[in-house]
Motif scaffolding. Structure first.
Motif, PDB file in Angstrom:
ATOM      1  N   CYS A 422     -13.682  26.916 -10.490  1.00  0.00           N
ATOM      2  CA  CYS A 422     -13.440  27.273  -9.092  1.00  0.00           C
ATOM      3  C   CYS A 422     -11.958  27.499  -8.869  1.00  0.00           C
ATOM      4  N   SER A 423     -11.642  28.426  -7.982  1.00  0.00           N
ATOM      5  CA  SER A 423     -10.251  28.666  -7.613  1.00  0.00           C
ATOM      6  C   SER A 423     -10.193  28.940  -6.116  1.00  0.00           C
ATOM      7  N   GLY A 424      -9.198  28.405  -5.470  1.00  0.00           N
ATOM      8  CA  GLY A 424      -9.073  28.569  -4.034  1.00  0.00           C
ATOM      9  C   GLY A 424      -9.948  27.576  -3.282  1.00  0.00           C
ATOM     10  N   VAL A 425      -9.891  27.698  -1.960  1.00  0.00           N
ATOM     11  CA  VAL A 425     -10.662  26.795  -1.089  1.00  0.00           C
ATOM     12  C   VAL A 425     -11.532  27.632  -0.169  1.00  0.00           C
ATOM     13  N   SER A 426     -12.830  27.390  -0.208  1.00  0.00           N
ATOM     14  CA  SER A 426     -13.779  28.133   0.617  1.00  0.00           C
ATOM     15  C   SER A 426     -13.730  27.657   2.068  1.00  0.00           C
ATOM     16  N   LYS A 427     -14.125  28.557   2.992  1.00  0.00           N
ATOM     17  CA  LYS A 427     -14.223  28.189   4.411  1.00  0.00           C
ATOM     18  C   LYS A 427     -15.564  27.522   4.738  1.00  0.00           C
ATOM     19  N   LEU A 428     -16.421  27.407   3.746  1.00  0.00           N
ATOM     20  CA  LEU A 428     -17.763  26.870   3.960  1.00  0.00           C
ATOM     21  C   LEU A 428     -17.700  25.463   4.549  1.00  0.00           C
ATOM     22  N   GLU A 429     -18.476  25.261   5.642  1.00  0.00           N
ATOM     23  CA  GLU A 429     -18.511  23.958   6.312  1.00  0.00           C
ATOM     24  C   GLU A 429     -19.879  23.277   6.219  1.00  0.00           C
ATOM     25  N   TYR A 430     -20.936  24.089   6.031  1.00  0.00           N
ATOM     26  CA  TYR A 430     -22.310  23.554   6.024  1.00  0.00           C
ATOM     27  C   TYR A 430     -23.028  24.109   4.804  1.00  0.00           C
ATOM     28  N   LEU A 431     -23.610  23.217   3.983  1.00  0.00           N
ATOM     29  CA  LEU A 431     -24.331  23.645   2.787  1.00  0.00           C
ATOM     30  C   LEU A 431     -25.625  22.834   2.678  1.00  0.00           C
ATOM     31  N   ASP A 457     -26.331  18.741   2.145  1.00  0.00           N
ATOM     32  CA  ASP A 457     -27.666  18.170   1.949  1.00  0.00           C
ATOM     33  C   ASP A 457     -28.173  18.582   0.574  1.00  0.00           C
ATOM     34  N   ILE A 458     -28.260  17.626  -0.337  1.00  0.00           N
ATOM     35  CA  ILE A 458     -28.786  17.884  -1.684  1.00  0.00           C
ATOM     36  C   ILE A 458     -29.986  16.967  -1.941  1.00  0.00           C
ATOM     37  N   SER A 459     -30.750  16.689  -0.892  1.00  0.00           N
ATOM     38  CA  SER A 459     -31.910  15.808  -1.015  1.00  0.00           C
ATOM     39  C   SER A 459     -32.978  16.436  -1.906  1.00  0.00           C
ATOM     40  N   ASN A 476     -13.167  16.480   2.991  1.00  0.00           N
ATOM     41  CA  ASN A 476     -13.402  16.485   4.435  1.00  0.00           C
ATOM     42  C   ASN A 476     -14.876  16.284   4.798  1.00  0.00           C
ATOM     43  N   LEU A 477     -15.690  15.912   3.836  1.00  0.00           N
ATOM     44  CA  LEU A 477     -17.128  15.774   4.071  1.00  0.00           C
ATOM     45  C   LEU A 477     -17.412  14.655   5.070  1.00  0.00           C
ATOM     46  N   ARG A 478     -18.256  14.969   6.072  1.00  0.00           N
ATOM     47  CA  ARG A 478     -18.653  13.985   7.082  1.00  0.00           C
ATOM     48  C   ARG A 478     -20.097  13.517   6.882  1.00  0.00           C
ATOM     49  N   VAL A 479     -20.969  14.413   6.385  1.00  0.00           N
ATOM     50  CA  VAL A 479     -22.391  14.090   6.226  1.00  0.00           C
ATOM     51  C   VAL A 479     -22.816  14.414   4.798  1.00  0.00           C
ATOM     52  N   LEU A 480     -23.400  13.419   4.119  1.00  0.00           N
ATOM     53  CA  LEU A 480     -23.947  13.625   2.777  1.00  0.00           C
ATOM     54  C   LEU A 480     -25.370  13.078   2.750  1.00  0.00           C
ATOM     55  N   LYS A 481     -26.314  13.973   2.494  1.00  0.00           N
ATOM     56  CA  LYS A 481     -27.715  13.587   2.372  1.00  0.00           C
ATOM     57  C   LYS A 481     -28.168  13.922   0.952  1.00  0.00           C
ATOM     58  N   MET A 482     -28.580  12.899   0.216  1.00  0.00           N
ATOM     59  CA  MET A 482     -28.969  13.110  -1.180  1.00  0.00           C
ATOM     60  C   MET A 482     -30.173  12.253  -1.551  1.00  0.00           C
ATOM     61  N   ALA A 483     -31.126  12.123  -0.621  1.00  0.00           N
ATOM     62  CA  ALA A 483     -32.341  11.347  -0.878  1.00  0.00           C
ATOM     63  C   ALA A 483     -33.131  11.962  -2.031  1.00  0.00           C
ATOM     64  N   GLY A 484     -33.831  11.092  -2.773  1.00  0.00           N
ATOM     65  CA  GLY A 484     -34.743  11.586  -3.802  1.00  0.00           C
ATOM     66  C   GLY A 484     -34.091  11.955  -5.112  1.00  0.00           C
ATOM     67  N   ASN A 485     -32.826  11.574  -5.321  1.00  0.00           N
ATOM     68  CA  ASN A 485     -32.155  11.812  -6.595  1.00  0.00           C
ATOM     69  C   ASN A 485     -31.960  10.476  -7.322  1.00  0.00           C
ATOM     70  N   THR A 486     -31.252  10.465  -8.429  1.00  0.00           N
ATOM     71  CA  THR A 486     -31.071   9.225  -9.188  1.00  0.00           C
ATOM     72  C   THR A 486     -29.614   9.057  -9.602  1.00  0.00           C
ATOM     73  N   LEU A 505     -24.342   8.807   5.435  1.00  0.00           N
ATOM     74  CA  LEU A 505     -24.726   8.826   4.027  1.00  0.00           C
ATOM     75  C   LEU A 505     -26.196   8.451   3.908  1.00  0.00           C
ATOM     76  N   ASP A 506     -26.967   9.332   3.269  1.00  0.00           N
ATOM     77  CA  ASP A 506     -28.394   9.088   3.041  1.00  0.00           C
ATOM     78  C   ASP A 506     -28.646   9.067   1.537  1.00  0.00           C
ATOM     79  N   ILE A 507     -28.935   7.887   1.007  1.00  0.00           N
ATOM     80  CA  ILE A 507     -29.261   7.737  -0.421  1.00  0.00           C
ATOM     81  C   ILE A 507     -30.625   7.063  -0.547  1.00  0.00           C
ATOM     82  N   SER A 508     -31.534   7.430   0.327  1.00  0.00           N
ATOM     83  CA  SER A 508     -32.883   6.868   0.275  1.00  0.00           C
ATOM     84  C   SER A 508     -33.658   7.444  -0.900  1.00  0.00           C
ATOM     85  N   SER A 509     -34.627   6.681  -1.392  1.00  0.00           N
ATOM     86  CA  SER A 509     -35.527   7.115  -2.484  1.00  0.00           C
ATOM     87  C   SER A 509     -34.763   7.543  -3.727  1.00  0.00           C
ATOM     88  N   CYS A 510     -33.736   6.799  -4.085  1.00  0.00           N
ATOM     89  CA  CYS A 510     -32.915   7.127  -5.257  1.00  0.00           C
ATOM     90  C   CYS A 510     -33.100   6.121  -6.398  1.00  0.00           C
TER      91      CYS A 510
END
Length: 841
Positions: A422-431, A457-459, A476-486, A505-510
């Motif tokens: 990766c190079s540079g910084v993206s303007k992306l705010e929501y993924l 959200d990578i649930s 700068n991340l404010r919300v991380l949802k990653m339920a269902g991973n390990t 932070l959502d780490i349910s079902s991990c």
């Protein structure tokens, strides 16, 4: 003078009568009491009126599927506080004047599927607060027969599935100033004429005319009316009818216009470009074309769509997107459930004003996304969810092709990978990537250039977090949802150390089993934490040490047995929501601190009805909130009795251990009468002596008494005790019980021997209890008198009784032996063999 809390007989009887009447009335209610005194469900009870016992405080009443038939004057007088009333399918044929009298607070009235034949002109009188009237399938054929002109608070009127054939509104509609939604779906309106909607001048109204077979719309019929939404789905039998009608909608102002057909109805055929030319003469913000067949290419659409801000193509057969004109005003384009095979980046690149692009729900069709995607330059929101994309995203290429992209939704796709370069910084705010296989994400840092990302959200993306740098770059991340991973080792370690600005932070079902103290140490701004549906057995005391801003914590469906006292003390004071339901709580009294805490936290704890004991077995399924703390609290009396009993038992055991010989001897004494006859006269004397004096006993007693005349038989332990039997048993049974006399050989060794002292004490007590028994004490030369005095029992016996003294001199030995034989002869009975032996000698 009456005192506080005193109940006198004259007060008791009226209260008893009141209680009995309330209990009896409640017992008569056939309805389901959802909330006592407020909400009652009386469906399908074959009722013919208001059921008895319904309290006058009832606000929500469901009487659907009963047989009311006629609503007469003041029909609902028993329930004046009603706010919601459902009369669906009650067979109502007549609603007379003032049927709803007194229902001043009623806001929702449902009359669906009633064959109404008569409506009194004052049928809805007093319903001044009514906001929603649903009269679907009620046999209504004319609007002027509907007496609702006085319902000035009415906001929603649903007259679908009736027989209304004209849209001309009565004059009283001008008084319904609050009306915002009106549905005439599936009626018999075939024509709309100018002046039909004069009652709605300058209104922000949603009007649903779908499923009416409209054959003619007069020019300017909708002039001057401002619609929030106008729905004309399934209204035209042919495309020609639609084309003519749209041309006559000239001057229409609407935020949204919905055209098209329904899935189960005949769809418009032979769709051509000029069918939508009438849109050019309308003022629209959004157009939705739904379920239109024969629409395979976007160039089949009218150029008039380019003047509309938002275009939605739903459930069409579009297979190809043609280039749009560069002067297009489209800001929002949605292509939903189509047949596109790839994302048409090149065709859309001409839409300079496009800000939002949604190509979704294409199922198995949409699989391709060009790696060198070069789309609309000002695009900010790209939604490609619910497709079948299999693609490798290069952030640098995406940043170059869509430099202003802020929102990217790739959820519910097949497989997407992100190379770490990766190079540079993206303007992306929501993924949003949920439910999409993300390949190697988790083993390598994949978000290094997303420094502006706020929401991720990578649930359920099949990620296995291995490296601690999985989220590097997301500063700068404010919300991380990653339920269902390990996580590696099923443990949270330092995976989130760079997410210092994280709020949710959502780490349910991990499958997490353990959270290390440092795992959340850097998340000082965290507000919400969901760690439910994991395998946590316990929480570390330092779990909350740094989470001082936490307001919501979800720990339900883990394997927690308790929260320790230190964990409870460390709970953040900011915490407002705590869910501990569906855990394996241990309600043993060792966890009394936690059990007592749960009863005090009814406002904090959520879903307490699912907080139940898992162990011990006798308390299984007991609700923690109802746990009886007295089960673990013992009274002072019980403690005192228990302690006293324990001490007595301990003392008893100690005494039994110390005085075992004496206790056994007491048992033998109590049973001596039963065995005395069996053991009588076996020995003439039982010799008590120390094993150190064995030589003296053999020489001076055994060889002289058992060989000479008269002959005596002695009981000697080394010879006559029965092998395999306890010593104390041999002493009592073979020694004392089987002998006439007892000879005690007192020597220095005798005085030091515990066994000899015990045998001497038994011999003395035996002599007291059995008058025939006698004790002959033989004191050997050399015994220290000072030592004898220390043996208090022996000293007293020697002072009170005659005893023999043995000295190692011939004359003394002769006198000793003569005196000893004389003592043994006393009381001896001779057998015939012994007498013959004596005469012979």
């Amino acid at each position: 003078m009456p005192g506080g809390g005193v109940l006198y007989p004259q007060m008791f009887f009226p209260l008893l009568v009141l209680f009995w009447s309330q209990w009896r009335t409640r017992g008569l209610i056939p309805c389901v009491e959802v909330i006592p005194g407020s909400i009652y469900r009386c469906m399908e009870l074959n009722l013919s009126g208001i059921p008895p016992g319904i309290p006058n405080t009832t606000e929500n009443l469901d009487l659907s599927f009963n047989l009311l038939k006629n609503l007469t004057f003041n029909y609902f007088s028993l329930v004046p506080a009603l706010r919601f009333l459902d009369l669906t399918r009650c067979g109502i044929q007549r609603i007379e004047d003032n049927a709803f009298m007194g229902l001043y607070n009623l806001s929702v009235l449902i009359l669906t599927a009633n064959p109404i034949q008569f409506l009194g002109p004052r049928a809805f009188h007093d319903l001044m607060s009514l906001q929603k009237l649903i009269a679907v399938e009620t046999n209504i054929s004319r609007l002027d027969s509907l007496p609702i002109g006085h319902l000035t608070a009415l906001q929603e009127l649903n007259l679908s599935n009736n027989h209304i054939n004209s849209l001309r509104l009565p004059e009283y509609f001008s008084q319904l100033i609050a009306l915002r939604f009106m549905s005439f779906q599936s009626n018999k309106i075939s024509a709309i004429s100018a002046g039909d909607l004069d009652g709605f001048q300058s209104r922000n109204l949603t009007l649903v005319l779908s499923k009416n077979i409209i054959k003619y719309i007069e020019l300017n019929s909708f002039s001057g009316v401002y619609f929030q939404e106008l729905s004309l789905r399934g209204c035209f039998e042919t495309s020609a009818h639609m084309q003519t009608s749209l041309q006559n909608l000239s001057g229409l102002h609407a935020n949204r216009l919905v055209l098209g057909a329904y899935r189960n109805a005949d769809r418009l055929e032979d769709f051509s470009k000029d069918h939508l030319d009438g849109l050019c003469h309308m003022c629209l913000q959004e157009i939705a074309l739904v379920q239109i067949s024969s629409l395979y290419r976007t160039d089949s659409l009218s150029d008039c769509l380019n003047n509309i801000h938002s275009v939605r193509l739903v459930n069409t057969d579009i297979e190809q997107v043609s280039p749009f004109p560069e002067n297009s005003s489209i800001h929002h384009l949605e292509i939903n459930n189509c047949r596109l095979r790839g994302v048409p980046a090149e065709s859309l690149s001409s839409l300079k004003e496009l800000r939002v692009l949604r190509i979704t729900k294409s199922g198995r069709f949409l699989t391709r996304f060009a790696e060198d995607f070069n789309g609309p330059p000002n695009l900010e929101i790209l939604d490609l969810s619910e497709n079948s994309l299999v693609v490798s995203f290069a952030w640098s290429s995406l940043m170059e092709g869509l430099p202003n992209l802020k929102h990217l939704n790739l959820s519910f796709n097949s497989k997407i990978t992100f190379p770490p370069e990766c190079s540079g910084v993206s303007k992306l705010e929501y993924l949003d990537l949920r439910h999409t296989n993300l390949g190697n994400t988790g083993a390598l840092p994949s978000f290094l250039c997303l420094g502006n990302l706020v929401y991720l959200d990578i649930s359920h993306t099949r990620i296995h977090i291995v490296t601690e740098c999985s989220f590097c770059g997301l500063d700068n991340l404010r919300v991380l949802k990653m339920a269902g991973n390990t996580f590696e080792g099923h443990e949270l370690a330092g995976n989130f150390k760079n997410l210092t600005k994280l709020h949710i932070l959502d780490i349910s079902s991990c499958q997490v089993k353990h959270v290390t103290p440092v795992a959340l140490a850097h998340l000082r701004d965290l507000r919400e934490l969901n760690i439910s549906h994991n395998n946590l057995l316990s929480l570390d005391a330092e779990f909350f040490m740094h989470l001082r801003a936490l307001t919501t914590l979800d720990l339900h469906s883990n394997q927690l047995a308790t929260l320790t006292e230190q964990v409870l003390e460390n709970l953040p004071t900011s915490l407002k929501y705590l869910d501990l339901s569906w855990n394996l709580f241990d309600c043993s009294c060792v966890h009394l601190v936690f059990l007592r805490w749960t009863k005090k936290q009814k406002d904090l704890l959520q879903h307490v009805r699912y907080m139940v004991c898992h162990s011990p077995v006798d308390l299984k399924d007991t609700h923690l909130i109802n746990f009886d703390l007295s089960y673990c609290q013992v009274s002072k009396t019980t403690v005192a009795v228990s302690v006293t009993t324990f001490l007595v038992l301990v003392l008893f055991v100690v005494l039994v251990y110390k005085y075992y010989f004496y206790l056994y001897y007491m048992v033998v004494l109590l049973s001596r009468d039963q065995v005395s006859t069996e053991k009588e006269n076996i020995y003439d004397a039982f010799v008590i002596y120390s094993s150190e004096d064995q030589e003296w006993v053999t020489r001076e007693l055994e060889e002289t008494l058992e060989v000479g005349v008269p002959r005596f038989r002695l009981c000697l332990y080394y010879r006559d005790f029965v092998p395999g039997v306890s010593i104390i048993t041999n002493i009592i049974k073979e020694g004392f019980q089987s002998s006439r006399k007892v000879i005690a050989v007192v020597s220095p060794h005798f005085l030091e021997s515990r066994w000899c002292n015990f045998e001497l004490e038994v011999a003395q007590s035996w002599q007291l209890l059995d008058s025939k028994a006698s004790l002959v004490l033989v004191v050997l030369e050399g015994v220290d008198n000072a030592v004898v005095r220390q043996k208090l029992g022996l000293f007293r016996y020697l002072r009170r009784n005659t005893y023999l003294v043995w000295r190692d001199r011939e004359l003394n030995r002769h006198m000793f032996l003569r005196q000893l034989k004389s003592a043994l002869l006393e009381g001896k009975t001779w057998t015939e063999e012994e007498l013959k032996l004596m005469l012979t000698n």
